[in-house]
Structure formats: C-alpha cells, structure tokens
Enzyme design. Structure first.
Site, PDB file in Angstrom:
ATOM      1  N   GLU A 166     -33.073 -39.193  19.020  1.00 46.40           N
ATOM      2  CA  GLU A 166     -34.307 -39.784  19.200  1.00 46.40           C
ATOM      3  C   GLU A 166     -35.804 -39.448  19.662  1.00 46.40           C
ATOM      4  O   GLU A 166     -36.057 -39.815  20.745  1.00 46.40           O
ATOM      5  CB  GLU A 166     -34.141 -41.402  20.543  1.00 46.40           C
ATOM      6  CG  GLU A 166     -32.794 -42.096  19.811  1.00 46.40           C
ATOM      7  CD  GLU A 166     -32.708 -44.498  19.825  1.00 46.40           C
ATOM      8  OE1 GLU A 166     -33.668 -43.855  21.279  1.00 46.40           O
ATOM      9  OE2 GLU A 166     -32.018 -44.183  19.312  1.00 46.40           O
ATOM     10  N   GLU A 377     -26.020 -44.867  16.340  1.00 47.12           N
ATOM     11  CA  GLU A 377     -26.225 -45.381  18.311  1.00 47.12           C
ATOM     12  C   GLU A 377     -25.929 -47.721  17.109  1.00 47.12           C
ATOM     13  O   GLU A 377     -27.036 -47.522  16.214  1.00 47.12           O
ATOM     14  CB  GLU A 377     -26.663 -45.522  18.619  1.00 47.12           C
ATOM     15  CG  GLU A 377     -26.862 -44.634  20.086  1.00 47.12           C
ATOM     16  CD  GLU A 377     -28.048 -44.140  20.301  1.00 47.12           C
ATOM     17  OE1 GLU A 377     -28.689 -45.492  21.156  1.00 47.12           O
ATOM     18  OE2 GLU A 377     -28.046 -43.064  21.237  1.00 47.12           O
TER      19      GLU A 377
HETATM   20  C1  PNW Z   1     -31.231 -45.675  23.021  1.00 43.52           C
HETATM   21  N1  PNW Z   1     -36.579 -49.098  21.871  1.00 43.52           N
HETATM   22  O1  PNW Z   1     -33.139 -46.288  23.968  1.00 43.52           O
HETATM   23  C2  PNW Z   1     -30.616 -44.311  23.328  1.00 43.52           C
HETATM   24  O2  PNW Z   1     -30.493 -43.638  22.379  1.00 43.52           O
HETATM   25  C3  PNW Z   1     -29.993 -44.576  24.627  1.00 43.52           C
HETATM   26  O3  PNW Z   1     -30.094 -43.783  25.279  1.00 43.52           O
HETATM   27  C4  PNW Z   1     -30.345 -46.287  24.810  1.00 43.52           C
HETATM   28  O4  PNW Z   1     -29.023 -46.293  26.392  1.00 43.52           O
HETATM   29  C5  PNW Z   1     -29.765 -47.299  23.754  1.00 43.52           C
HETATM   30  O5  PNW Z   1     -30.840 -47.130  22.795  1.00 43.52           O
HETATM   31  C6  PNW Z   1     -30.079 -48.606  24.356  1.00 43.52           C
HETATM   32  O6  PNW Z   1     -31.635 -48.704  24.603  1.00 43.52           O
HETATM   33  C7  PNW Z   1     -33.482 -46.776  22.990  1.00 43.52           C
HETATM   34  O7  PNW Z   1     -37.562 -48.866  22.913  1.00 43.52           O
HETATM   35  C8  PNW Z   1     -34.221 -47.233  23.792  1.00 43.52           C
HETATM   36  O8  PNW Z   1     -37.074 -48.690  20.790  1.00 43.52           O
HETATM   37  C9  PNW Z   1     -35.576 -47.971  23.639  1.00 43.52           C
HETATM   38  C10 PNW Z   1     -35.732 -48.214  22.403  1.00 43.52           C
HETATM   39  C11 PNW Z   1     -34.666 -47.458  21.131  1.00 43.52           C
HETATM   40  C12 PNW Z   1     -33.905 -47.109  21.329  1.00 43.52           C
END
Ligand code: PNW
Length: 472
Positions: A166, A377
C-alpha cells in the site's frame, strides 16, 4: 445449491505485518523504525498505544504457525521488519533478525504453508527517515539493497515476494495527512514519496530476480480505491471520481504496469511540485514484470465535485475516515468532496460494499487483460468479545467475509484471473493510529495474557480453506 466453489489451486491465506504483531521492539538487535518513533510521540496513536509488545509474535511464532496449520491455511502473508534485519537501513545485516525469519519460514514450509513475504509494510528504519525518508531517491536505492540481501538470505523459502504494501498509505497518509508515520503534512513531499515508492518497487523487483533468477515470483500490494460519483448522472461528479482514480490508483498502476504517469495526474499535481524528481529512465526501472498483482480492498468512497476546500473538513466525511487531522491525504483534489456513505459500516466506520471488490477485480482484468490477481488483504474490524462461554461469536465478520469472497468468486466466473485470497488478519493486532482498539483478527488476542482464541470466523474460514466451497 447456492454454494460457490473455487478450484484446488486457489490459495487461501491470512495476512499480518511485522510491526502490528511482533512486539519485541528492542530485542534481538532490532533497530528503530518510523512507527516506533511515531507511536511513542504523544497524541499520535489512540491511547498512546505502541507496537512494543503487540501480539508478542516474536516469542510465540511457533504457536502461531501451529494455529495456521490447525486452520489448514495454504499460505501466510507476513512482512519482514526492515529494522530487525538491517537496523540502520543500510550496511550490515543483523544475523539474529535474519535467523528469526529463516526459522519462521522453515516452520511454515514444514507445515505445508506457503510463505508470502512483504518486504515493506511501513516500518522504515528511523535513520533513513532522518536522511529524508521516502522524499529522497536514496531511500529507494537503500530498499533495493535490502531486498537483494533478503533474496540472498531467504531465497527459495519464499513463495511470493511482495515489494511494498500500500504505497498510497505510506506516501499520502504518512507525508500528506500525517495520520501515519512519519506524520508529515507536506503535499509535495507526499508526491515525491509516491514516486520513490514506485522506484523502490521497480528496483527491488529487479534485484530479487537478479539474485534468484527469473523464476522468482514478484508482486506488489496496492490498496486500490473504488470511488463512486455521488450523482451518477452528473458529469462533474464523474470527473471527481476519475480524479480520485488518478491520484489514488493510477499514480501506482501507471508506472508499474503501463510505464507512464497518466497525463490527468500531472495536470492535477502540477501546482504542487515541479516533479523534478522523476528522472529519465525511472519509468523503465519501475515497470517490471508483475507475476501477480496484489489487491487490498476494504470499502468504497463516494465523491462529488465541490468548489474548493471546505475549511479543513475536506475528505473527512468519507468512509475512509481521514478525519484525524486538518490535512487531507488527497493531494491535488481541492475540488473533490468525500461524502459519508449510506448503509452499514465496520468498526472502522468503513462502509460494507462487497460489490466494490467485484468491480475492482473485473475492472483490473479488463484494463490489464488477464493479469493474474491476488486479494492480498480483505477483512473487517468489529467490536467482538468473548461471550459467557468464552467463545468469540463474530457473525458480522463471517457475513462480511462470505459476501466479499462470494464477490471474488463472481469476478472469477466473469473472467478475472484471481488466484488467491488472504484474510486481514490472522490475529487481532496493532491497528496503526487506532492502536489496539480495532480488532481485525479471525483469531482473538487477549492483550493481558496473550492468549489466542479462534473466533467463529476462523472456524468458518478453515472450512472454506479445506473444501474450497463457501460454507452455508
Ligand atoms: C491496510 N485507508 O491499511 C494495511 O495494509 C494493514 O496493515 C491494516 O491493518 C489494514 O489495511 C486495515 O486498516 C489501510 O484509510 C489503512 O484507506 C488505511 C486505509 C486503507 C488501508
């Protein structure tokens, strides 16, 4: 018979990341990362939570591998803590750190679980941030050297290499919104970071193949944004959604898969930076063969065209919930307003939209003509807790997973070449700026005792992994 079935070759896995589960932050010769610095800065994470102990996976990895074997998982996506294996981000490796991962990978393989290894899941060594972090191209070169060293040390133990996780979050939540480490709020720095993360991906992919040969399997995990116009009849709203697609998705897909940044993206960001950091030859370095594209999906966005930034509230209404600070992650999108979405949400405030993953996978298949895809994921946080019987009943999570996996099956039936699915997450863990308040695990972790308890969703998922058919 309403059951949807997947072929035997379909990979069922679970995912985690080093800083979110390992703990042992000062043990085994580990160096510091930007997430140690950020979480130890007052006010940055909920309740001042840090990853110092997390799930104590560093000491309990054998128990966790046994748990995965019990669940019958075919694959496990983990990340390597860069500061654990190379404390300063450059120079000598830390043998103790490397040994931790060689043992873990060997145990996984012995249990018949294919290791999928993410090289960068956000824990940049602090010394590299002090030298400019992702705003400098030197960080991309340092990352490529680290990737080469890991390919050499871990080699054939790894089934699939994921370069960066990401990069949108690293660049825009880290350098523009300040919601993630390193907590900077500089739009121009975020754009530079995005380019250097692209460069890091390309250089690392090339380094891994240089070490291990062309048979090494290489991927990247992108959190791609599915964005709907508030009014589907409005050309202005459609244009706003298209702009999010450019700054949220094609800023990475373009260089990695098409070999260019889209013109529209350059139009949106022209005023923010002179883009002098994109050097001749960079785009050729970034576009490396992707054996499979990793797709992380959680929710959709709804946007409309607005006249300009609405005094600091821009972006805060979206289901992405970027309301923590005055700064928006959406660099260049001054005239895009994110709206709260209707309907049910998870504990993150993210809307539940299984159709989004179907649209995303089929759109990628159309755009990139049969490109192998992997859901690296997908999952949900809910406020689940043990009942009087000590069991954790999490019907909301089972329902979320069932509907999203069904949508993945439909995308496959409609031609998308989706090869596997990884639930986020194996364990409850440190949810970044939300600390331990958000539980994404199919396995509960009691943070007082570190006891692991299978939730109903874990048993449900185990049945799916065993049979390849969605259980009733
Ligand atoms: C992902 N957003 O994070 C990460 O790859 C993980 O480590 C995390 O725990 C998981 O998704 C759940 O949040 C994100 O705001 C954090 O769009 C924020 C966003 C998307 C993914």
């Amino acid at each position: 018979m309403n059951q949807r079935t997947f072929p035997d070759s379909f990979v069922w896995g679970a995912a985690t990341a080093a800083y979110q589960i390992e703990g042992a932050a000062t043990e085994g010769g580990r160096g510091r990362s930007i997430w140690d610095d950020f979480s130890h800065t007052p006010g940055r994470t909920r309740g001042g939570d840090t990853g110092d102990v997390a799930d104590d996976h560093y000491h309990r990895w054998q128990e966790d591998v046994a748990l995965m074997a019990e669940l019958g998982l075919g694959a496990y996506r983990l990340s390597i803590s860069w500061p654990r294996v190379q404390p300063g981000g450059r120079g000598p490796l830390n043998p103790e750190g490397v040994t931790f991962y060689t043992r873990l990978l060997d145990a996984l393989r012995a249990a018949g679980i294919a290791p999928v290894v993410t090289l960068y899941h956000w824990d940049l060594p602090s010394e590299l941030e002090a030298a400019g972090g992702w705003t400098t191209r030197e960080t991309a070169y340092a990352f490529a050297e680290y990737a080469r060293a890991m390919a050499r040390a871990l080699g054939e133990r790894v089934a699939l290499w994921i370069t960066v996780n990401e990069p949108w979050c690293s660049a825009f939540l880290g350098y523009a919104a300040g919601e993630h480490a390193p907590g900077r709020t500089e739009p121009a720095a975020a754009l530079a970071a995005a380019h250097h993360l692209n460069l890091a991906h390309g250089l690392a992919a090339a380094a891994i193949r240089d070490e291990l040969g062309e048979s090494a399997q290489v991927s990247v995990s992108l959190n791609l944004h599915v964005t709907r116009p508030a009014d589907p009849e409005s050309a202005a709203d459609l244009e706003a959604a298209h702009e999010v697609d450019l700054v949220g998705n094609h800023i990475f897909l373009g260089p990695m898969l098409d070999g260019s940044y889209p013109i529209g993206l350059r139009d949106l960001t022209r005023d923010i930076t002179d883009a002098g950091y994109v050097r001749p030859g960079d785009l050729a370095l970034i576009r490396q063969r992707l054996d499979v594209l990793g797709v992380n999906y959680y929710f959709t966005n709804s946007v409309r065209r607005s006249d300009g930034p609405a005094d600091g509230s821009r972006g805060s209404g979206g289901s992405g919930g970027h309301g923590n600070g005055p700064a928006s992650p959406w660099v260049g999108l001054d005239r895009v307003e994110f709206l709260p979405t209707a309907g049910p949400t998870t504990a993150m405030g993210w809307n539940i939209e299984p159709e989004g993953i179907y649209e995303l996978l089929t759109a990628l298949d159309n755009a990139y003509d049969g490109l192998p895809l992997m859901v690296t994921e997908n999952g949900a946080a809910f406020d689940d807790a043990p009942g009087p019987d000590g069991e954790v009943h999490d019907p909301d999570r089972v329902d979320y997973l069932r509907r999203h996996i069904d949508a993945v099956g439909r995308a496959r039936a409609d031609g998308a070449n989706v090869q596997g699915y990884f639930v986020w997450s194996l364990l409850d863990n440190f949810e970044w700026s939300y600390g331990y308040s958000k539980r994404f695990g199919i396995v509960r972790v009691d943070y007082d005792t570190q006891r692991r308890t299978l939730k109903d969703s874990a048993r449900w998922y185990a049945q799916l992994a065993r049979t390849g058919a969605l259980p009733d």
